[in-house]
Scaffold this active site. Structure first.
Site, PDB file in Angstrom:
ATOM      1  N   HIS A   1      30.452 -93.187 -44.740  1.00 32.10           N
ATOM      2  CA  HIS A   1      30.928 -93.504 -43.394  1.00 32.10           C
ATOM      3  C   HIS A   1      29.756 -94.016 -42.571  1.00 32.10           C
ATOM      4  CE1 HIS A   1      34.816 -91.756 -44.156  1.00 32.10           C
ATOM      5  NE2 HIS A   1      34.188 -90.735 -44.716  1.00 32.10           N
TER       6      HIS A   1
ATOM      7  N   ASN B   1      33.870 -96.551 -48.772  1.00 35.00           N
ATOM      8  CA  ASN B   1      34.100 -96.230 -47.372  1.00 35.00           C
ATOM      9  C   ASN B   1      35.597 -96.415 -47.157  1.00 35.00           C
ATOM     10  OD1 ASN B   1      34.412 -96.086 -44.623  1.00 35.00           O
ATOM     11  ND2 ASN B   1      32.591 -97.277 -44.145  1.00 35.00           N
TER      12      ASN B   1
ATOM     13  N   TYR C   1      29.951 -98.538 -34.777  1.00 38.15           N
ATOM     14  CA  TYR C   1      29.758 -98.984 -36.154  1.00 38.15           C
ATOM     15  C   TYR C   1      28.541 -99.874 -36.357  1.00 38.15           C
ATOM     16  CZ  TYR C   1      34.459 -97.156 -36.498  1.00 38.15           C
ATOM     17  OH  TYR C   1      35.551 -96.328 -36.453  1.00 38.15           O
TER      18      TYR C   1
ATOM     19  N   GLU D   1      31.553 -90.849 -51.045  1.00 45.35           N
ATOM     20  CA  GLU D   1      32.288 -91.234 -49.833  1.00 45.35           C
ATOM     21  C   GLU D   1      31.267 -91.574 -48.750  1.00 45.35           C
ATOM     22  OE1 GLU D   1      34.970 -88.960 -46.496  1.00 45.35           O
ATOM     23  OE2 GLU D   1      35.191 -88.291 -48.573  1.00 45.35           O
TER      24      GLU D   1
ATOM     25  N   ALA E   1      39.822 -95.466 -42.271  1.00 43.10           N
ATOM     26  CA  ALA E   1      40.933 -94.627 -41.789  1.00 43.10           C
ATOM     27  C   ALA E   1      41.708 -93.966 -42.926  1.00 43.10           C
ATOM     28  CB  ALA E   1      41.872 -95.456 -40.921  1.00 43.10           C
TER      29      ALA E   1
ATOM     30  N   PRO F   1      39.883-100.436 -44.704  1.00 37.76           N
ATOM     31  CA  PRO F   1      40.468-101.235 -43.637  1.00 37.76           C
ATOM     32  C   PRO F   1      39.567-101.384 -42.415  1.00 37.76           C
ATOM     33  CG  PRO F   1      41.552 -99.101 -43.781  1.00 37.76           C
ATOM     34  CD  PRO F   1      40.645 -99.204 -44.966  1.00 37.76           C
ATOM     35  N   ASN F   2      39.649-102.568 -41.845  1.00 30.13           N
ATOM     36  CA  ASN F   2      38.953-102.956 -40.621  1.00 30.13           C
ATOM     37  C   ASN F   2      37.447-103.141 -40.783  1.00 30.13           C
ATOM     38  OD1 ASN F   2      41.305-103.014 -38.909  1.00 30.13           O
ATOM     39  ND2 ASN F   2      41.299-100.783 -39.063  1.00 30.13           N
TER      40      ASN F   2
ATOM     41  N   ARG G   1      33.540-105.213 -34.147  1.00 30.27           N
ATOM     42  CA  ARG G   1      34.417-104.063 -33.867  1.00 30.27           C
ATOM     43  C   ARG G   1      33.582-102.864 -33.412  1.00 30.27           C
ATOM     44  NH1 ARG G   1      36.633 -99.865 -38.050  1.00 30.27           N
ATOM     45  NH2 ARG G   1      38.037 -98.690 -36.704  1.00 30.27           N
TER      46      ARG G   1
ATOM     47  N   ARG H   1      33.091 -87.085 -33.804  1.00 26.21           N
ATOM     48  CA  ARG H   1      34.139 -87.931 -33.237  1.00 26.21           C
ATOM     49  C   ARG H   1      35.427 -87.130 -33.060  1.00 26.21           C
ATOM     50  NH1 ARG H   1      34.426 -93.466 -36.109  1.00 26.21           N
ATOM     51  NH2 ARG H   1      35.612 -93.903 -34.224  1.00 26.21           N
TER      52      ARG H   1
END
Length: 149
Positions: free
Chosen positions: A101, A75, A23, A99, A78, A10-11, A18, A108
């Site tokens: 990111h 990825n 990012y 995985e 969230a 998502p996103n 964004r 963070r």
């Protein structure tokens, strides 16, 4: 030929606009183009998929399990921190995956430090922006070659 699937959560369709300070400025299309070029050079088939919907991501993983996908790069964004259902899809299909990111989740918020997928993954790569994806593809190609021996 090796088949690798990249799933963007998502996103990630908003990359480039964004929170570029977190990012990066690269768009999802530009990342996918670089991944496709690298895949061609490596002699592997690459498919990409993006969804903001957990159920669509789960269905994609389930299809991959029966569509002769050899490896998944994901990825989960969230959903990394919330989705037992995505975890269960990987358990059900037994697909190897990395995985990914873009940001360093350990630098963070505390909630980002928990992943429902990391312990199942072949590996986790994060904190290198778009290069995280490129490193994951390189690792996936190596993993598939080693597994084929």
């Amino acid at each position: 030929m090796t088949n690798i699937l990249v799933i963007h959560g998502p996103n990630l369709n908003l990359l480039g606009t964004r929170e570029p300070e977190v990012y990066g400025a690269d768009t999802l299309d530009s990342i996918n183009q670089q991944l496709n070029q690298m895949a061609q050079q490596s002699g592997v088939n690459l498919q990409t998929f993006q969804s903001n919907n957990e159920g669509e991501i789960i269905s994609c993983i389930q299809r991959a399990g029966s569509d002769q996908v050899d490896f998944v790069i994901i990825n989960p964004a969230a959903y990394t921190h919330t989705s037992v259902a995505i975890r269960d899809a990987f358990l059900a299909t037994r697909l190897p995956f990395i995985e990914v990111h873009l940001s360093n989740v350990y630098a963070r918020e505390e909630f980002r430090m928990n992943s429902y997928l990391s312990d199942l993954a072949v590996g986790v790569i994060g904190g290198f922006g778009k290069t995280s994806y490129l490193l994951a593809l390189e690792a996936a190609v190596i993993h598939c070659k080693q597994s084929a021996k």
